[in-house]
Design a protein around this motif. Structure first.
Motif, PDB file in Angstrom:
ATOM      1  N   GLU A  81       0.821  -1.264  -0.021  1.00 38.26           N
ATOM      2  CA  GLU A  81      -0.011  -0.048  -0.086  1.00 38.26           C
ATOM      3  C   GLU A  81       0.812   1.327   0.017  1.00 38.26           C
ATOM      4  O   GLU A  81       0.689   2.119  -0.744  1.00 38.26           O
ATOM      5  N   ILE A  82       1.930   1.224   0.757  1.00 42.74           N
ATOM      6  CA  ILE A  82       2.693   2.481   1.080  1.00 42.74           C
ATOM      7  C   ILE A  82       3.537   2.689  -0.226  1.00 42.74           C
ATOM      8  O   ILE A  82       3.786   3.770  -0.826  1.00 42.74           O
ATOM      9  N   LEU A  83       4.098   1.612  -0.939  1.00 45.17           N
ATOM     10  CA  LEU A  83       4.547   1.540  -2.245  1.00 45.17           C
ATOM     11  C   LEU A  83       3.704   2.112  -3.223  1.00 45.17           C
ATOM     12  O   LEU A  83       4.250   3.202  -3.903  1.00 45.17           O
ATOM     13  N   ALA A  84       2.553   1.826  -3.258  1.00 44.41           N
ATOM     14  CA  ALA A  84       1.565   2.472  -4.438  1.00 44.41           C
ATOM     15  C   ALA A  84       1.355   3.748  -4.078  1.00 44.41           C
ATOM     16  O   ALA A  84       1.315   4.603  -5.169  1.00 44.41           O
ATOM     17  N   ASP A 100      -5.434 -18.010  -7.709  1.00 42.88           N
ATOM     18  CA  ASP A 100      -6.091 -16.638  -7.159  1.00 42.88           C
ATOM     19  C   ASP A 100      -5.650 -16.471  -5.703  1.00 42.88           C
ATOM     20  O   ASP A 100      -5.216 -17.293  -4.932  1.00 42.88           O
ATOM     21  N   PRO A 101      -5.408 -15.361  -5.310  1.00 47.78           N
ATOM     22  CA  PRO A 101      -5.116 -14.842  -3.869  1.00 47.78           C
ATOM     23  C   PRO A 101      -6.117 -15.493  -2.818  1.00 47.78           C
ATOM     24  O   PRO A 101      -7.287 -15.591  -3.356  1.00 47.78           O
ATOM     25  N   SER A 102      -5.647 -16.006  -1.750  1.00 49.73           N
ATOM     26  CA  SER A 102      -6.490 -16.851  -1.046  1.00 49.73           C
ATOM     27  C   SER A 102      -7.190 -16.122   0.037  1.00 49.73           C
ATOM     28  O   SER A 102      -8.143 -16.706   0.679  1.00 49.73           O
ATOM     29  N   GLU A 121      -6.113  -7.502  -2.150  1.00 49.92           N
ATOM     30  CA  GLU A 121      -5.855  -6.179  -1.953  1.00 49.92           C
ATOM     31  C   GLU A 121      -4.431  -5.976  -2.230  1.00 49.92           C
ATOM     32  O   GLU A 121      -4.066  -4.904  -2.825  1.00 49.92           O
ATOM     33  N   MET A 122      -3.386  -6.839  -1.600  1.00 52.95           N
ATOM     34  CA  MET A 122      -1.946  -6.546  -1.898  1.00 52.95           C
ATOM     35  C   MET A 122      -1.730  -6.688  -3.373  1.00 52.95           C
ATOM     36  O   MET A 122      -0.980  -5.808  -3.980  1.00 52.95           O
ATOM     37  N   MET A 123      -2.334  -7.664  -4.232  1.00 53.81           N
ATOM     38  CA  MET A 123      -2.009  -8.009  -5.570  1.00 53.81           C
ATOM     39  C   MET A 123      -2.629  -6.799  -6.333  1.00 53.81           C
ATOM     40  O   MET A 123      -1.845  -6.170  -7.134  1.00 53.81           O
ATOM     41  N   GLU A 124      -3.797  -6.125  -6.108  1.00 56.07           N
ATOM     42  CA  GLU A 124      -4.153  -4.913  -6.680  1.00 56.07           C
ATOM     43  C   GLU A 124      -3.481  -3.890  -6.431  1.00 56.07           C
ATOM     44  O   GLU A 124      -2.879  -2.984  -7.167  1.00 56.07           O
ATOM     45  N   ASN A 125      -2.605  -3.817  -5.159  1.00 59.82           N
ATOM     46  CA  ASN A 125      -1.961  -2.533  -4.786  1.00 59.82           C
ATOM     47  C   ASN A 125      -0.324  -2.743  -5.771  1.00 59.82           C
ATOM     48  O   ASN A 125       0.157  -1.940  -6.145  1.00 59.82           O
TER      49      ASN A 125
END
Length: 504
Positions: A205-208, A241-243, A249-253
């Motif tokens: 999240e911070i990276l994005a 897929d994310p479990s 959410e991390m994948m989307e970030n």
């Protein structure tokens, strides 16, 4: 009446809120204990029982100071009495419990709701933290925290919260933070062979956030091999897929971060060399949750003249076989990812337009031939989408005309800002997609494929429409090409589109 139990009873009538004198006394006690602990540690470096008690006292007063976070209009005292400097100094304390206690306190002091309660107090505190190089000190402390210990893992989480609070309150801190070692630490933490947890999610999240609208940080990420790190982290979601919702959410970030980076042409090259196209192409074929975002990444990688190399490579890795089925039919299972059919169609059509804009030679021929296959079914689909969005835009235009009419009746002025706002609303309603569809139509009509051109004319006539409307939409499009690009880019694009209009 109430329990005078620290912060819990703070709302009760018999608890006096801290006045300036009490805050000053608390700060001075903190300074004394901090100094005493430092003194004893220097005097008896190898004899912990001599300084242990002073350390516990120091820890206690840091806990008590949490109450200052409830009165941000007194923050100036922390700065005036130099205790922000003292707190920052303690981030390098030998005892990690003390550092974590300081991190905990800073996290409460910078809580974003608290900061908005007292604009003045907030500015003073943030200024002092920035001046004291808070991010660099926090990053040094992150380097030594061991996340297998729960307290230290919490310390990492709270550190990231301080950074999030500060960047939300003052976005320009993002640049400095990235340059002060934070970007490097985030990439290292994302790569770490640790099980997925809340901290990894927070890092993504911070990276994005750091990469939003910031070319310096995007460039730095590229230089730190960050594109490879992002691709490696995302490759997990190629076949699985994310479990959990958190992992999704991390994948989307991570996808957001990647799209952000691809705004910079130097990173498009790194993406190409890192086989980013191959990964996205596989994701599109695997039909997992990552598919929608992979499409968005491809759109970012291929758009504009800087996308030319990626466009050619995409055809070489047989990407056309993947993208055309998605053009012919929008996937039904998009509810889970929250991507609308319109967004899907927008990305696919934007990719098509980029391919038509950038491809040369045999790759271009391969693309154009697709439109003649199976009795020109792709042309039929193109015009089906064209009429779908033409209708959507007409509905929106009618509504806007009504609003304008009412405004004129009321004697209000339609200024440029309002006109821009209306134009954005039209783009949102489907005009952007309609422009892409007209551009694709014009491109394929002006290439030497008579059967394609005939098919377009035939369908337009059949639906009682004409090529004039397409020309009109393209003309408006050429007049509104983004100011964000250089003047020469605008001129060459406008020239290109006007030539296409001529051939129509």
């Amino acid at each position: 009446m109430g329990t005078a139990d620290g912060a819990l009873g703070a709302d009760d009538e018999d608890v006096e809120p801290l006045d300036e004198g009490a805050v000053k006394r608390m700060i001075l006690t903190f300074e004394k204990r901090s100094y005493k602990n430092q003194e004893l540690r220097i005097k008896f470096p190898d004899n912990p029982e001599k300084f242990m008690e002073s350390e516990l006292d120091l820890n206690d007063i840091i806990q008590e100071m949490h109450v200052i976070a409830t009165i941000p209009d007194q923050y100036h005292l922390l700065v005036e009495l130099n205790s922000v400097q003292s707190l920052l100094g303690l981030l390098g304390h030998e005892n990690s419990d003390v550092c974590i206690a300081v991190v905990d306190l800073l996290q409460e002091l910078t809580d974003i709701d608290t900061l908005h309660e007292s604009e003045e107090g907030a500015q003073v505190l943030i200024d002092a933290l920035v001046e004291g190089q808070v991010i660099a000190l926090l990053v040094q402390n992150l380097e030594r925290l061991d996340e297998t210990v729960k307290e230290e893992a919490d310390g990492v989480h709270n550190t990231l919260a301080i950074i999030e609070n500060m960047t939300e309150f003052r976005p320009e801190i993002c640049s400095e933070a990235a340059q002060q070692g934070l970007l490097q630490w985030l990439l290292k933490r994302l790569k770490a062979k640790l099980p997925f947890d809340a901290n990894k999610l927070y890092c993504s999240e911070i990276l994005a956030i750091l990469l939003q609208n910031n070319d310096d940080t995007r460039e730095l990420l590229g230089e730190l091999d960050g594109i490879d790190v992002l691709l490696q982290q995302l490759s997990v979601f190629k076949r699985h897929d994310p479990s959990t919702a958190e992992e999704q959410e991390m994948m989307e970030n991570l996808f957001d971060a990647l799209c952000s980076c691809l705004m910079l042409s130097s990173n498009r090259d790194r993406f190409l060399k890192g086989e980013g196209l191959q990964l996205m192409n596989l994701m599109l074929r695997e039909k997992k949750l990552s598919r929608c975002s992979a499409l968005r990444v491809l759109d970012h990688a291929m758009i504009g003249p800087e996308g030319s190399d990626n466009c050619h490579k995409f055809v070489d890795i047989l990407g056309l076989r993947t993208i055309f089925p998605l053009f012919m039919k929008s996937p039904k299972k998009m509810k889970k990812t929250g991507v609308s059919e319109k967004e899907h169609e927008e990305h696919v059509c934007s990719i098509m337009a980029s391919l038509l804009r950038n491809l040369k030679g045999q790759q271009r021929t391969r693309l154009l031939n697709k439109f003649t296959e199976n009795d020109s079914e792709k042309v039929d689909r193109l015009l089906e989408l064209y009429f779908k969005y033409l209708d959507a835009v007409r509905v929106a235009d009618k509504k806007i005309e009504g609003e304008k009419h009412d405004m004129v009746q009321r004697g209000e002025i339609l200024d440029d800002d309002l006109e821009d706002e209306f134009y954005l609303r039209r783009l949102d309603a489907g005009l952007f997609l309609l422009q892409l569809l007209c551009y694709i139509t014009a491109e394929i009509c002006s290439s030497n494929l008579p059967q394609v051109r005939q098919r377009v004319m035939q369908i337009l006539n059949m639906r009682g429409s004409s090529i004039k409307i397409i020309r009109h939409i393209l003309k408006e499009y050429s007049e509104n090409i983004g100011d964000g690009k250089s003047a020469e880019f605008r001129e060459s694009e406008q020239k290109r589109i006007l030539e296409l209009i001529e051939t129509l």
